[in-house]
Design a protein around this motif. Structure first.
Motif, PDB file in Angstrom:
ATOM      1  N   ARG A 154      45.320 -52.244  29.020  1.00  0.00           N
ATOM      2  CA  ARG A 154      46.082 -53.273  29.678  1.00  0.00           C
ATOM      3  C   ARG A 154      47.464 -52.874  29.113  1.00  0.00           C
ATOM      4  NH1 ARG A 154      43.670 -54.802  25.045  1.00  0.00           N
ATOM      5  NH2 ARG A 154      42.793 -56.624  25.149  1.00  0.00           N
ATOM      6  N   GLU A 189      46.240 -53.133  37.249  1.00  0.00           N
ATOM      7  CA  GLU A 189      47.451 -53.418  38.023  1.00  0.00           C
ATOM      8  C   GLU A 189      48.332 -54.864  38.142  1.00  0.00           C
ATOM      9  OE1 GLU A 189      46.570 -50.968  41.059  1.00  0.00           O
ATOM     10  OE2 GLU A 189      46.744 -49.218  39.740  1.00  0.00           O
ATOM     11  N   ALA A 223      50.339 -50.472  29.719  1.00  0.00           N
ATOM     12  CA  ALA A 223      50.713 -50.439  30.978  1.00  0.00           C
ATOM     13  C   ALA A 223      51.780 -52.383  31.129  1.00  0.00           C
ATOM     14  CB  ALA A 223      49.673 -51.264  31.730  1.00  0.00           C
TER      15      ALA A 223
END
Length: 333
Positions: A178, A152, A181
């Motif tokens: 990752r 995040e 994302a």
């Protein structure tokens, strides 16, 4: 491919080695300035070029001198530079908030380069270690590096760099998930043009020591990175990681370190046929430069030979601190 070779003396391999022109005609792999990405270290200040003791000939530059380096790269025909920040201890925190500050060192450097040398490709690093008080690429809680919470944060970091004008993002953290994302966040934010060069096969290597000095992470690091970087003994795992990152939206992949892992470069290129890069890391640089400075090797020849090895192993390009030197050598030929 199974080559067919006539028996001696019908076949004489030395025929095509007899003159420089014949050798040139028969050469299979070539090194070009277009194959180079130049890693550059940026720090606060003005007019600063600070030598790095463990990397002779490499310096930390203030933003104004990074812009000068960008002009130099463009003049030499080097297509891209990659920025790595040397951050002050005062902005290293456990929450790593400086990583996504729009005004952090990297983002200001990106904007400055793009204002002056817009045609140069600017690549950035995606990892929390330059901003982490504990020196790790991810958040640390009770000695554990947290994966999902780190991802995040990496998304926030990537969006700030994309907004600043970065052309290529280089996630070097090795957290699971990752790439997907990052790709989803970039698309949603209107940054579909920003490319991702994933550090897909990044090994937990002892060759990174001088780099950690260069970015000021060596003293901060608590423990090691074995729970998220790859074991040097693993090869098949590298292919699984590359395949995963490609499936999640990576445009290019990287193997790191370089020369000790040429077999991985070859396997990746053969298996996937995608743009494949390697990082000739700080330890590799320091060994070559140290031996050259002591007169033990012909530095120029060894540098070119080492980079040809990457091309021979299937790499489309190499991140190397030797980029300006090699560009000048190639221009002089």
């Amino acid at each position: 491919m199974r080559p067919t070779v006539a028996p001696f003396p019908t076949a004489r391999f030395r025929r095509l080695r007899r003159t420089a022109a014949l050798r040139d005609l028969a050469q299979e792999h070539r090194l070009s300035t277009a194959d180079l990405i130049w890693p550059v270290f940026v720090r606060e200040g003005e007019g600063v070029e600070e030598p790095i003791a463990s990397m002779p000939g490499v310096v930390r530059r203030s933003i104004d001198n990074v812009v000068r380096a960008a002009h130099e790269a463009a003049e030499l025909g080097i297509p891209a530079i990659c920025l790595f920040p040397y951050t002050d201890a005062s902005v290293k925190t456990n929450d790593c908030a400086e990583a996504w500050n729009p005004e952090n060192l990297t983002n200001r450097a990106v904007r400055a380069i793009k204002a002056e040398v817009p045609g140069l490709v600017v690549m950035t690093d995606i990892a929390l270690d330059p901003y982490n008080a504990q020196g790790h690429d991810g958040f640390v809680v009770d000695g554990e590096i947290l994966n999902d919470e780190t991802v995040e944060a990496l998304v926030r970091m990537a969006l700030a760099q994309a907004e600043a004008g970065a052309d290529i993002l280089g996630p070097s953290d090795m957290m699971d998930g990752r790439i997907g994302a990052l790709r989803a966040a970039l698309e949603a934010a209107g940054h579909s043009h920003v490319a991702i060069m994933s550090y897909a096969a990044k090994y937990a290597s002892a060759f990174y020591g001088p780099f950690r000095d260069a970015v000021g992470a060596a003293g901060a690091l608590r423990g090691d990175k074995l729970t998220y970087q790859m074991h040097p003994g693993n090869s098949n795992e590298a292919l699984r990681l590359v395949e995963r990152d490609l499936s999640e939206g990576a445009d290019m992949v990287m193997v790191k370190p370089g020369m000790p892992y040429l077999d991985i470069c070859r396997r990746v290129k053969d298996a996937f046929g995608v743009p494949t890069y390697a990082y000739q890391v700080s330890g590799e640089y320091a060994m070559i430069r140290g031996a050259a400075d002591n007169g033990w090797i012909d530095g120029e020849k060894v540098v070119v030979e080492s980079l040809l090895a990457f091309r021979r192993a299937g790499c489309d390009g190499v991140l190397t601190y030797f980029a300006p030197q090699v560009a000048r050598l190639l221009r002089a030929r």
